[in-house]
Design an enzyme around this catalytic site. Structure first.
Site, short mmCIF file in Angstrom:
data_model
loop_
_atom_site.label_atom_id
_atom_site.label_comp_id
_atom_site.label_asym_id
_atom_site.label_seq_id
_atom_site.Cartn_x
_atom_site.Cartn_y
_atom_site.Cartn_z
N GLU A 170 0.75 -1.25 -0.13
CA GLU A 170 0.09 -0.11 -0.17
C GLU A 170 0.92 1.26 -0.08
O GLU A 170 0.51 2.57 0.22
CB GLU A 170 -0.91 0.09 1.30
CG GLU A 170 -2.43 -0.35 0.77
CD GLU A 170 -2.67 -1.97 0.55
OE1 GLU A 170 -1.52 -2.52 0.52
OE2 GLU A 170 -3.67 -2.36 0.26
N TYR A 172 3.59 2.07 1.97
CA TYR A 172 4.01 2.31 3.20
C TYR A 172 5.58 2.20 3.28
O TYR A 172 5.93 1.94 2.34
CB TYR A 172 3.37 1.57 4.40
CG TYR A 172 1.82 2.15 4.72
CD1 TYR A 172 1.38 3.57 5.01
CD2 TYR A 172 0.71 1.29 4.43
CE1 TYR A 172 0.24 3.95 5.24
CE2 TYR A 172 -0.44 1.84 4.62
CZ TYR A 172 -0.91 3.18 5.09
OH TYR A 172 -2.12 3.83 5.15
N ARG A 220 2.22 -8.72 4.54
CA ARG A 220 1.40 -8.21 3.52
C ARG A 220 2.27 -7.62 2.33
O ARG A 220 3.10 -6.85 2.26
CB ARG A 220 0.59 -7.14 4.06
CG ARG A 220 -0.42 -6.27 3.01
CD ARG A 220 -1.67 -6.86 3.34
NE ARG A 220 -2.92 -6.07 2.57
CZ ARG A 220 -3.53 -5.13 3.28
NH1 ARG A 220 -3.52 -4.99 4.58
NH2 ARG A 220 -4.25 -4.53 2.47
N ARG A 294 -12.75 -6.40 -2.38
CA ARG A 294 -13.89 -6.70 -2.97
C ARG A 294 -14.36 -8.22 -3.11
O ARG A 294 -15.05 -8.59 -3.85
CB ARG A 294 -14.03 -5.97 -4.49
CG ARG A 294 -13.91 -4.60 -4.18
CD ARG A 294 -15.26 -3.98 -3.84
NE ARG A 294 -16.16 -3.93 -4.91
CZ ARG A 294 -17.35 -4.60 -4.67
NH1 ARG A 294 -17.72 -5.10 -3.47
NH2 ARG A 294 -18.32 -4.57 -5.64
N GLN A 345 -18.25 5.25 3.06
CA GLN A 345 -18.92 6.35 3.37
C GLN A 345 -18.82 6.47 4.89
O GLN A 345 -18.62 7.55 5.39
CB GLN A 345 -20.32 6.49 3.22
CG GLN A 345 -20.78 6.99 1.68
CD GLN A 345 -22.18 7.00 1.25
OE1 GLN A 345 -22.64 6.25 0.23
NE2 GLN A 345 -22.78 7.66 1.83
N ASP A 409 -45.53 1.52 2.50
CA ASP A 409 -45.01 2.50 1.16
C ASP A 409 -45.88 2.72 0.32
O ASP A 409 -46.68 1.58 -0.26
CB ASP A 409 -43.54 1.98 0.89
CG ASP A 409 -42.71 2.84 0.12
OD1 ASP A 409 -41.66 3.36 0.87
OD2 ASP A 409 -43.18 3.41 -0.99
N LYS A 427 -23.04 1.01 -8.87
CA LYS A 427 -23.75 0.85 -7.69
C LYS A 427 -24.49 -0.49 -7.52
O LYS A 427 -25.49 -0.27 -7.06
CB LYS A 427 -24.38 2.15 -7.32
CG LYS A 427 -23.65 3.35 -7.49
CD LYS A 427 -24.30 4.38 -6.66
CE LYS A 427 -23.58 5.32 -6.01
NZ LYS A 427 -23.91 6.78 -5.60
N LEU A 659 -28.47 15.14 2.90
CA LEU A 659 -28.94 13.79 3.37
C LEU A 659 -28.21 12.53 2.59
O LEU A 659 -28.01 12.75 1.36
CB LEU A 659 -30.26 13.60 2.82
CG LEU A 659 -30.86 12.35 2.93
CD1 LEU A 659 -31.15 11.78 4.31
CD2 LEU A 659 -32.36 11.98 2.35
N ASP A 660 -27.83 11.62 3.16
CA ASP A 660 -27.29 10.29 2.49
C ASP A 660 -27.64 9.18 3.46
O ASP A 660 -28.33 9.34 4.35
CB ASP A 660 -26.02 10.28 2.21
CG ASP A 660 -25.17 10.45 3.86
OD1 ASP A 660 -25.61 10.13 4.62
OD2 ASP A 660 -23.93 10.68 3.61
#
Ligand code: FAD
Ligand code: NAP
Ligand code: SF4
Length: 675
Positions: A170, A172, A220, A294, A345, A409, A427, A659-660
């Site tokens: 990474e 470092y 690593r 991922r 986030q 709803d 997304k 807003l999120d």
């Protein structure tokens, strides 16, 4: 349940390390949470790890601890160099061991990534992502640093750890020694690939010497650097062999330096996109290898292991999102997993803002001692209006606590604005959150009433009402706002309008950027096709070249797009720290014109007239898509208050500005915990 009776037999096969055994193939990857930095937070850190250990992971790795002050990531960050610092770790290690898991402490020296003036590096070269310039380590300084690593590892052992992870990737310090990009020395620690490797090898060798044979050393290894002048494949193989010979127990995969301009963990990165690089190393060493980045669902993890490309999988954020991930996977309850959507986030973005990490889909993460959902002894009848992220979280938590909850709803499916978010290329993971909530609604027996527009009358007879009715798009009122060319982002994303070839987007917030990405994507989303994604971002799919980089090949879009905002400056400046640059780069590569300081003069048959500074022009567009923010939808509030019904507002219905889903879900969870 043994490995043979689970649907994921490779994931649940134990791993024999010779002197010790791991109960399955899940390594909880290192992740800085902010709880590591202050002694008074260690009980919280212990609770955080204990939940993940109880949740079934085999081997947990802490966030990074520096072996000395120079190696701090930031001033007063976690460090391990004195015996009294080791003692406080006992509460963490014994909490983990009580649940049958093992835990390693990560040793991380930030080198030139350290955010303080004491930083050191192999060579005096400033990192592009840091304002501080490092001091070059003297030869004695190099020796002292190696000793500090060995000392820290010994202290970790005294603190009860089963081993350490040596952070060699990474970008470092160790990585800086390995790379010709950052190591310009001509002494015993630089000048040739062999000499650049010596620092890493000596660290592993001296840790093994200091801690004995029955201590796990994970190294690593930076397997794909994604920076110019990064190591090429032959150098990486040589490094892996040398690290094995120096005494490591396990090699973990590191992907990309922090200064790389290729995304490595964002939601738009395809699942397991980099597992191929670990698989490519597999034939060259005998040590267990860990694949990473991922991997967020059991099916993905199982297929990485089943194809023989790795011996373990590392997951950090997925276990932040769901501490019970492993237990759920073991019994085949993949559907019950609260999936990490890789949004960054609440985790990485928080860390970069010096805030405590948490999780958008699980606000309890890192708050295990503070935010709990106890059973109620006084069940109430509760109506939750709106099944967007806020309403879903509130209804399911309240029902889990024992309340009788009805969730209404107006739409025919749950999800609110997440149904729009999930249509954006990159997304796709947002589908998983909706799948999770569908499962939770069934599990907690929430009475779900879809296609029901709620009025005040619907809400009679409830003890408490929670309004989670969300937001409506803000209207604009410049001349021509009612022209047929002008449409809302709802019209576009709900496919009521197919925009023409030239489109102006008014408003460059999160939704404006998303709509632009939606409109420039011709083919199926590259996030679902690792090959296409690597072409777009310039990753050498053979991983052979220096840094694993290739020339990016971006498909030209079918549309010409202008993305506009009234505020001066570059659009996108306020997007999130860890992902905003990805959105800006994507749109730039697709030729989108992004303009700030725009005045909207009007829309007519010729297009959109704008003024920027002293210059007026007409953008000859077929459509103008309005993405100008939102306003709260809360018309039910006043009548309910007038009728003296106990009512609370959550999510967008409460505050629409900024807003999120992170705020919506966190607020909803807190309200539900107190109902
Ligand atoms: P909403 O999601 O708006 O849900 C409100 C619900 O209430 C709706 O389902 C509506 O049908 C229902 N309702 C309203 N009135 C009534 C009534 N009278 N009777 C019955 N039902 C009613 N956020 C992020 O954090 N990260 C992202 O990456 C992200 N991407 C986004 C991308 C797009 C394209 C969009 C549009 C939004 C995105 N968001 C993102 C924002 C996120 O979706 C919202 O912040 C979140 O959905 C707000 O949740 P909520 O529950 O308050 O409201
Ligand atoms: P937003 O971020 O507030 O952006 C609204 C945009 O519209 C701004 O660019 C604003 O810029 C412009 N605007 C505001 N009033 C206007 C007016 N009257 N006329 C013309 N333009 C106007 O809101 P959003 O894009 O709707 O996003 C809503 C929320 O969803 C965001 O806060 C975000 O957190 C969340 N979201 C997040 C992501 C993510 O990836 N994390 C993605 C999508 C959405 P000017 O005032 O400068 O013109
Ligand atoms: Fe995953 Fe987003 Fe939660 Fe971070 S905040 S763990 S990326 S879902």
């Amino acid at each position: 349940m043994d490995a043979l009776s689970t649907p994921y037999p490779h994931l649940f096969a134990p791993l024999d390390l010779g002197f010790t055994q791991l109960r399955n193939r899940v390594l909880m990857g290192s992740m800085h949470t902010g709880l590591e930095d202050r002694r008074k937070d260690f009980p919280k850190l212990a609770a955080y790890f204990a939940e993940r250990a109880e949740g079934g992971a085999a081997l947990l790795v802490t966030g990074g601890f520096a072996p000395n002050i120079e190696g701090w990531v930031k001033p007063f960050a976690g460090k391990l160099s004195w015996p009294w610092e080791a003692r406080k770790h006992r509460q963490v290690t014994s909490a983990v061991h009580a649940h049958g898991a093992k835990i390693c402490l990560q040793l991380l020296h930030a080198g030139r990534y350290a955010y303080h003036p004491l930083q050191v590096a192999p060579t005096r070269l400033k990192a592009p992502i840091n304002p501080f310039t490092p001091r070059a380590l003297s030869a004695r300084g190099v020796e002292r640093t190696i000793t500090a690593y060995a000392n820290a590892a010994k202290l970790a052992r005294e603190g009860g750890y089963d081993g350490v992870e040596v952070m060699g990737s990474e970008g470092y310090l160790i990585n800086q020694f390995l790379s010709a990009r950052t190591n310009h020395r001509d002494d015993a620690w630089g000048g040739t690939p062999e000499k650049r490797m010596r620092f890493a090898i000596e660290i592993v060798r001296r840790i093994r010497e200091a801690c004995g044979p029955d201590f796990i050393i994970i190294y690593r290894l930076s397997m794909l650097e994604l920076v110019p002048e990064g190591s090429d494949w032959d150098e990486i193989v040589a490094q892996a062999k040398a690290i094995e010979a120096a005494g490591a127990t396990i090699i973990n995969t590191g992907i990309g330096w922090h200064e790389a301009r290729v995304p490595t963990i964002a939601t738009s990165v395809p699942r397991a996109a980099f597992a191929g690089v670990t698989a490519k190393l597999r034939p060259h060493v005998a040590l267990p290898l860990v694949a990473t980045n991922r991997i967020n669902m059991p099916e993905v993890a199982e297929s990485v292991l089943a194809t023989g490309g790795a011996d373990m999988v590392s997951m950090a954020r997925p276990l932040l999102a769901d501490p019970q991930w492993v237990n759920k996977a073991r019994v085949g309850k993949s559907d019950a997993i609260n999936t990490c959507i890789a949004c960054n986030q609440a985790c990485l973005d928080h860390v970069f803002q010096n805030k405590l990490a948490s999780c958008l889909v699980n606000p309890r993460a890192c708050m295990e001692t503070e935010l709990n959902y106890p059973k109620t002894y006084a069940p109430k009848r509760i109506a939750v209006v709106g099944a967007g992220p806020a309403g879903l979280a509130c209804a399911t938590i309240a029902a889990e606590r024992g309340h009788r909850v009805t969730l209404f709803d107006a739409a025919s499916e749950i999800g609110g604005q997440f149904n729009l978010a999930k249509t954006i290329p990159g997304k796709e993971e947002f589908h998983e959150t909706l799948r999770y909530f569908r499962h939770r609604i069934d599990e907690t027996r929430v009475d779900l009433r879809l296609s029901t527009v709620v009025t005040t009358e619907t809400l009679s007879g409830y003890d408490s009402v929670v309004l989670a009715t969300g937001v409506t798009p803000r209207a604009v009122n410049f001349p021509g706002h009612d022209h047929s060319k002008v449409v809302s982002y709802l019209d576009v994303l709900q496919k009521r309008v197919v925009p023409g070839h030239r489109v102006a987007i008014i408003g460059a917030g999160g939704i404006g950027f998303d709509v632009a990405e939606y409109l420039v994507q011709n083919a199926p989303s590259p996030s679902l096709d690792p090959g296409a994604w690597m072409h777009e971002w310039g990753v050498d799919a053979s991983f052979d070249s220096a840094g694993g980089l290739a020339r990016p090949r971006v498909e030209p879009p079918e549309r010409e797009i202008w993305l506009l905002q009234r505020s001066p400056g570059k659009p996108g400046a306020r997007l999130a720290k860890t992902t905003g640059w990805i959105h800006r780069s994507t749109l730039k590569a697709k030729g989108v014109t992004m303009l700030g300081g725009v005045e909207y003069l009007g829309v007519d048959d010729a297009g959109l007239r704008i003024r920027v500074g002293d210059t007026e022009q007409t953008l000859p567009v077929d459509h103008v898509v309005i993405c100008a923010g939102q306003e709260s939808r809360r018309d039910l509030l006043a009548p309910l208050q007038a009728a003296a019904v106990p009512v609370q507002l959550i999510g967008g219905a409460d505050v629409a500005a900024e807003l999120d889903a992170k705020r919506a879900i966190a607020q909803a969870s807190r309200v539900a915990a107190a109902l």
